[in-house]
Structures are given as C-alpha cells and as structure tokens.
Design an enzyme around this catalytic site. Structure first.
Site, short mmCIF file in Angstrom:
data_model
loop_
_atom_site.label_atom_id
_atom_site.label_comp_id
_atom_site.label_asym_id
_atom_site.label_seq_id
_atom_site.Cartn_x
_atom_site.Cartn_y
_atom_site.Cartn_z
CE LYS A 194 9.38 -11.57 23.40
NZ LYS A 194 8.24 -10.66 23.65
C1 LIG Z 1 10.50 -16.87 20.03
C2 LIG Z 1 9.19 -15.41 19.59
N1 LIG Z 1 10.38 -14.89 18.23
C3 LIG Z 1 10.47 -13.71 18.77
C4 LIG Z 1 9.32 -12.80 19.14
C5 LIG Z 1 8.81 -11.32 18.83
O1 LIG Z 1 9.40 -10.24 19.69
P1 LIG Z 1 8.48 -9.16 19.65
O2 LIG Z 1 7.63 -8.95 20.98
O3 LIG Z 1 10.04 -8.45 20.24
O4 LIG Z 1 8.49 -8.13 18.83
C6 LIG Z 1 8.50 -13.37 20.25
C7 LIG Z 1 7.81 -12.49 21.17
O5 LIG Z 1 7.27 -13.27 21.66
C8 LIG Z 1 8.84 -14.18 20.45
O6 LIG Z 1 8.91 -15.20 21.56
#
Ligand SMILES: Cc1ncc(COP(=O)(O)O)c(C=O)c1O
Length: 456
Positions: free
Chosen positions: A43
C-alpha cells in the site's frame, strides 16, 4: 549512495519462487513479496501516488490533513508520505482490524478512530462515513478515498505491473491477487494484459463479499454479505478501482483456509506474511491445480508482513478458539452432507414451472423449500410458508409461473464452513443454505440438518 527520504525506497520488491506449498501444482509459482516496502506493505505504492496526485491537482494543500478510512496498511503508507512531506493524518478503522495495526499507526504519529465493523457501509458509525464527516469538519483536509481514487490503480499500473513483467522477462502467464479496493489486482492486470493479452488474472475473494457474485451476474446482492474475519480483501461495496473486465476469474477463500496457508508460508517458505497473503496463495493454488500447464508462470502478490497478525493467525489460542486448528471443535458443511442418510441429491424447480406443479412436488418429496434454477444459475427459492401466504392473498396465483412469485435465492456457503458459521447465516429469511462439494455438486442444508448434526 543514499536515499533522500524513506519514501524513495518504495517498490522494486523481490519475486521469490514458492517451493514447498506449491509442490503438487503444475507450473512455476512466484510470490511478489511486498513486505519489503518500507511500510511493510504494497500500500506504500498507492499511498504516495494518491498524495502526489492530490498535490498536483491542488486538493492537498501544504500543511493539510490527510483523512482516510483504512484497514491499516494504506494508513501506514499515507503516514510515511505525510512525514516526508509535512502533513497531518487522521485514520478511521473498523474494529475487526488487528490491535497491532492501530498501535503502529499511532506510533507513526497519526490520530486513529476505531469504528464498529458490523454496520452497513452507509451507517453514520461506519468507518467510511466517519471519515467523510471528519473531512467536512476539518479545514485543509484531503480525503484520498482509496476505494474510488484511481491513483490507487495507477500506482500499480506504473510500478508493480512493470516490475513483474521485467522480473519474469515477459514470460508471466497468470497473475493472482486478493481484491479489496481492487487497485493492486486491476492496476497490475491492466499493465500485464496490455503487454500480452493472453495473461490470465485470478482475483481472490472472501466468503461474505459481493465481488464473485457480481462478476457472474452483474448484480449487487447484499445477501452475499455477512461478517468474515480475513483483513484487507473482499468488500460489501463496489469500489471504482475494481474493474471487473480486468479480472478473468474469482476464487472465494474461507477465513480458515487463508489462515492455515498463512502459517504454512511462514513455516515452509520462510515468508512471514499477513493473512491475505495466505488467502491469495490458497486461492491461486486451487486455481493453478486445475488450470495451469507445466510451462506456465503464475505470480501471486503477497501484500503485507506477519507482525500485524501476531495476535491472530500466528497465535495458537486464537486459531483454536475459531476452530482453525484441526482439533475438531465443530462439524462442517461437508460433515453434515456426509452424515445425512439417503441423500438423494438436490431437488430444484425451473423458473418457468407452474406453481401448481411445484406445490405437488413439495408435497411428494416431503420438503418445505426448494431452490429455483434458470440454466446453471440459482436465481431464486420457493418457501412453503411464503407460498401459502401468497395463495391466501391471491388464490388465482396457483396458475402462475414460479418466476413470478419466487423469493430471493438461498445463500451459498463454503464446503468447509463450520456449524457456527452456518448457523450465523441461517435466519428467519434464509432458512436453508446451499453448498457446492468437491465435485461441483450442489447440496441444500436446512435448519433441521444443523440441529441434527449438533446432537451427534
Ligand atoms: C493486507 C491487505 N491485503 C490485500 C489488500 C487488497 O488490496 P487492494 O486494495 O489493492 O485490492 C489490502 C487492502 O487493503 C490489504 O490491506
């Protein structure tokens, strides 16, 4: 050589081959290990991009306050950006998020407001709505809105996608990632498909999320939504960063399967990753077992680091309390179906059948509810109690077609969902559930089945 600030170290994370957990799967399975980013998650990439795009378009002013609803990792990325660039941060989180994530954000100087998880997204107490209200009340505030802000998707299109393409020398055939806001799935898939339109994308979803059903039917079905534990993936909303045209397949993964795979990744691969990484690998390998050829190369995104889950999936007591460690506490949907004597298969009725004939069918089979199908799809249900009410209100309706009076479809649960989960989905509206077994055959589970299983 040195970096001018920590945020310059974001990206260029390693791609690592999975060996043990993928040994029974054809093809080469590679993990993009995103905890190498300075905030320990992927992120960081989109947080900086959202800040820089907002600086450019003037929505973030010097010395301003960044306010966001976040499951923690985006908050960490935003906090890093805020420190480097001189902004304040306020974050709203749902109370199902791990304690560690909240403490880490506070350690980074952010103000954190914890909101209830089990309220509708448009409820004023939800973390989405609390964030929006704070934005209205705070001068010089900026609300990145990671769900609908396309800078999120762009960050992965500009960095993660090209990295994967170069690291695999353009040989990648399959790309798998969990889908939360959709940014990492769709930004990378967009880039890879532009390089080679044959690259297949696999989105990992949770039970209790709306994505998979929406992909298959184009319908937002709030009956698909129920509380689940996995953090970061699955949603009860349809974020703008989820472009369903870029996601070829969806696989739903249970909390338990994701949690167990997370621990395996640590112990067998040395990858001390977060829970959604376990879900992504579990789902991707399920897909790979059926669809990959020996020459195929699949890349799976592992979004974050295990420290944030020490008191959850890496804690034996926590796992045991939820029936995730195999000291069997509760039976599963599979047990119920296996124990049921004389299971003659699912009785269904076609949407065009006459009501009159369906009443006879219910009587002949001695059943009180029946799923309604249209081709392969489960499009509705008929419940004896509602049928009676309708016939009393309008006796002529017995000559109508089922499709004209049917109730909502019965919800689907996972084959290994335990009794506690099944009983939380069964209520006065949903008095029965559907479940698909390993052979793709659908079974019905009623309230009575649960009661009988509990007395075993
Ligand atoms: C630990 C974790 N895994 C997966 C995701 C999913 O990714 P995306 O928001 O890019 O779909 C997030 C998003 O908040 C996350 O914090």
């Amino acid at each position: 050589m040195y970096y001018n600030s920590l945020i310059e170290t974001i990206g260029n994370t390693p791609l690592v081959k999975l060996n043990s957990v993928s040994k029974d799967v054809p093809g080469t399975i590679l993990a993009k290990v995103e905890y190498f980013n300075p905030g320990n998650s992927m992120k960081d990439r989109m947080a900086i991009k959202m800040i820089e795009d907002a600086e450019k378009d003037g929505s973030l002013k010097p010395g301003g306050t960044i306010i966001e609803g976040t499951s923690g990792n985006t908050g960490m990325g935003l906090a890093l950006g805020a420190i480097a660039k001189g902004y304040k941060c306020i974050f709203t989180l749902a109370d199902k998020q791990s304690r560690e994530k909240i403490d880490i954000l506070r350690a980074m100087g952010a103000e954190v407001i914890v909101c209830p998880t089990n309220v509708e997204p448009d409820d004023p107490r939800s973390y989405y709505e609390v964030a929006k209200k704070l934005v209205k009340e705070t001068p010089d505030s900026y609300y990145p809105n990671q769900y609908d802000n396309l800078s999120n998707l762009d960050a992965h299109y500009e960095t993660t996608g090209p990295e994967i393409w170069e690291q695999t020398e353009g040989k990648i055939t399959h790309y798998a990632a969990g889908v939360g806001t959709g940014g990492s799935m769709c930004g990378v898939a967009k880039y890879l498909k532009e390089q080679n339109s044959d690259v297949i994308s696999v989105g990992i979803d949770t039970y209790g999320s709306v994505f998979t059903k929406y992909k298959h039917t184009g319908e937002y079905d709030d009956k698909e939504v129920y509380p689940y534990l996995t953090e970061g993936i699955g949603e009860d909303i349809l974020p703008k960063n989820v472009d369903f045209n870029l996601i070829d397949n969806f696989i739903k993964v249970t909390d338990k399967d994701g949690a167990i795979m997370t621990r395996k990744l640590a112990r067998e691969e040395g990858l001390f990753v977060g829970w959604s990484s376990g879900s992504a690998v579990y789902g991707a390998l399920e897909y790979a077992k059926q669809h990959l050829n020996p020459d195929d190369i699949m890349v799976i995104i592992l979004p974050d680091h295990g420290t944030r889950y020490l008191n959850k999936v890496y804690n034996d007591d926590w796992m045991r309390d939820r029936g995730f460690i195999e000291e069997h506490v509760f039976s599963t949907a599979k047990d119920i179906i296996t124990h049921r004597n004389g299971d003659v298969g699912l009785v269904t009725v076609h949407i065009d059948e006459m009501i009159f004939d369906t009443i006879k069918l219910l009587h002949d089979k001695g059943i009180s509810q029946i799923p309604v199908t249209d081709g392969e799809q489960f499009v509705g249900s008929i419940k004896e109690s509602n049928l009676l009410k309708r016939l009393i209100e309008d006796p002529e309706s017995k000559t109508k077609k089922i499709g004209e009076i049917m109730d909502a479809p019965l919800p689907f649960v996972a084959y290994d969902n335990t009794l506690d989960v099944l009983s939380s989905v069964i209520n006065s509206e949903n008095q029965a559930l559907l479940v698909r077994d390993e052979n793709n055959q659908v079974h019905i589970i009623t309230q009575q089945d649960l009661l009988i299983e509990m007395t075993k």
